[in-house]
Design a protein around this motif. Structure first.
Motif, mmCIF file in Angstrom:
data_model
loop_
_atom_site.group_PDB
_atom_site.id
_atom_site.type_symbol
_atom_site.label_atom_id
_atom_site.label_comp_id
_atom_site.label_asym_id
_atom_site.label_seq_id
_atom_site.Cartn_x
_atom_site.Cartn_y
_atom_site.Cartn_z
ATOM 1 N N SER A 1 18.689 34.794 139.078
ATOM 2 C CA SER A 1 18.761 36.224 139.375
ATOM 3 C C SER A 1 18.314 36.552 140.800
ATOM 4 C CB SER A 1 17.879 36.982 138.370
ATOM 5 O OG SER A 1 17.699 38.314 138.754
ATOM 6 N N ALA B 1 18.137 44.311 137.219
ATOM 7 C CA ALA B 1 18.720 43.465 136.178
ATOM 8 C C ALA B 1 18.309 43.991 134.808
ATOM 9 C CB ALA B 1 18.259 42.027 136.343
ATOM 10 N N THR B 2 19.217 43.889 133.853
ATOM 11 C CA THR B 2 18.928 44.273 132.472
ATOM 12 C C THR B 2 18.266 43.107 131.758
ATOM 13 O OG1 THR B 2 20.806 45.785 132.419
ATOM 14 C CG2 THR B 2 19.968 45.038 130.294
ATOM 15 N N ALA C 1 23.393 44.639 133.935
ATOM 16 C CA ALA C 1 23.567 43.273 133.429
ATOM 17 C C ALA C 1 24.694 42.550 134.164
ATOM 18 C CB ALA C 1 23.871 43.308 131.934
ATOM 19 N N SER C 2 25.499 43.278 134.918
ATOM 20 C CA SER C 2 26.638 42.678 135.610
ATOM 21 C C SER C 2 26.209 41.955 136.872
ATOM 22 C CB SER C 2 27.661 43.771 135.963
ATOM 23 O OG SER C 2 27.181 44.555 137.040
ATOM 24 N N ARG C 3 27.127 41.217 137.464
ATOM 25 C CA ARG C 3 26.870 40.480 138.714
ATOM 26 C C ARG C 3 27.195 41.319 139.946
ATOM 27 N NH1 ARG C 3 23.473 36.546 137.562
ATOM 28 N NH2 ARG C 3 24.195 35.247 135.865
ATOM 29 N N VAL C 4 27.423 42.626 139.751
ATOM 30 C CA VAL C 4 27.674 43.533 140.872
ATOM 31 C C VAL C 4 26.448 43.541 141.776
ATOM 32 C CG1 VAL C 4 28.050 45.978 141.448
ATOM 33 C CG2 VAL C 4 29.206 44.966 139.491
ATOM 34 N N ASP C 5 26.645 43.738 143.081
ATOM 35 C CA ASP C 5 25.487 43.713 143.989
ATOM 36 C C ASP C 5 24.559 44.893 143.751
ATOM 37 O OD1 ASP C 5 26.092 45.956 145.539
ATOM 38 O OD2 ASP C 5 26.387 44.856 147.379
ATOM 39 N N ASP D 1 23.767 52.890 127.277
ATOM 40 C CA ASP D 1 24.482 51.612 127.213
ATOM 41 C C ASP D 1 25.178 51.291 128.531
ATOM 42 O OD1 ASP D 1 24.171 52.975 124.732
ATOM 43 O OD2 ASP D 1 25.621 51.668 123.774
ATOM 44 N N LYS E 1 24.935 48.879 141.744
ATOM 45 C CA LYS E 1 24.388 49.135 140.413
ATOM 46 C C LYS E 1 23.736 50.515 140.327
ATOM 47 C CE LYS E 1 23.545 44.347 139.165
ATOM 48 N NZ LYS E 1 22.568 43.317 138.799
ATOM 49 N N SER F 1 24.700 47.947 130.778
ATOM 50 C CA SER F 1 25.827 47.062 131.094
ATOM 51 C C SER F 1 25.995 46.893 132.598
ATOM 52 C CB SER F 1 27.126 47.603 130.489
ATOM 53 O OG SER F 1 27.047 47.565 129.080
ATOM 54 N N ARG F 2 25.862 47.974 133.337
ATOM 55 C CA ARG F 2 26.008 47.893 134.794
ATOM 56 C C ARG F 2 24.947 46.981 135.400
ATOM 57 N NH1 ARG F 2 26.080 53.178 138.404
ATOM 58 N NH2 ARG F 2 27.753 53.579 136.942
#
Length: 168
Positions: free
Chosen positions: A61, A38-39, A90-94, A83, A98, A87-88
């Motif tokens: 999280s 996570a970011t 910070a996303s909700r992708v599993d 960046d 990521k 962003s990746r």
């Protein structure tokens, strides 16, 4: 000094916090489903003896849950130009998605991003729930880093440091 006006919630609070630049980091860990990350923009050193850092993660999280369960994590400070990685993560992708295309290695049981400006591998020392986030403190077991400029989060956008003025 205390103001007589009540503290405004929501947008005013967020605007003031957005004016303060913060280093962008990716917190990584492992869990039952593999890799997590996570970011965050809330990381700081706490102690030199022993070496302790802290990081704050959203209570919802899956990375937080994995870290608390495993008892270890890494903090990866990003450098200017990363960046897309910020962003990746910070996303909700599993978790596993990521990491696709992001060079990393497993050190002391946790993922460390190869191209990070700096990194800390930590053992969870304390967990403090505070509002909608949880504060994790970590005993640092390994640390490393390279050269470069940090990636910053300022006024809701990614930035680097301004170039130094050679005339000053």
């Amino acid at each position: 000094m205390r103001s007589s006006a009540p503290v405004e919630h929501g947008s005013r609070f967020r605007d003031v916090c957005a004016a303060l630049p913060a280093a962008v980091c990716v917190v990584t860990g492992t869990g039952p489903q593999g890799l997590y990350g996570a970011t965050v923009s809330s990381m700081c050193s706490v102690s030199l003896d022993p070496l302790i850092v802290l990081v704050c993660l959203d209570n919802r999280s899956s990375t937080l849950a994995a870290i608390v369960r495993s008892g270890s994590f890494a903090i990866n400070a990003l450098h200017a130009g990363q960046d897309a990685i910020a962003s990746r993560f910070a996303s909700r992708v599993d978790g596993a998605a990521k990491y696709q295309g992001v060079p990393h290695r497993i050190q002391d049981g946790v993922p460390v991003l190869d191209d990070a400006l700096g990194w800390f591998v930590c053992e969870v020392a304390e967990v403090h729930r505070s509002g909608d986030h949880t504060i994790l403190t970590g005993l640092v077991h390994a640390v490393g880093g390279g050269d470069g400029e940090p990636l910053l989060w300022h006024r809701r956008t990614f930035r680097g440091l301004a170039p130094e003025d050679p005339s000053s």
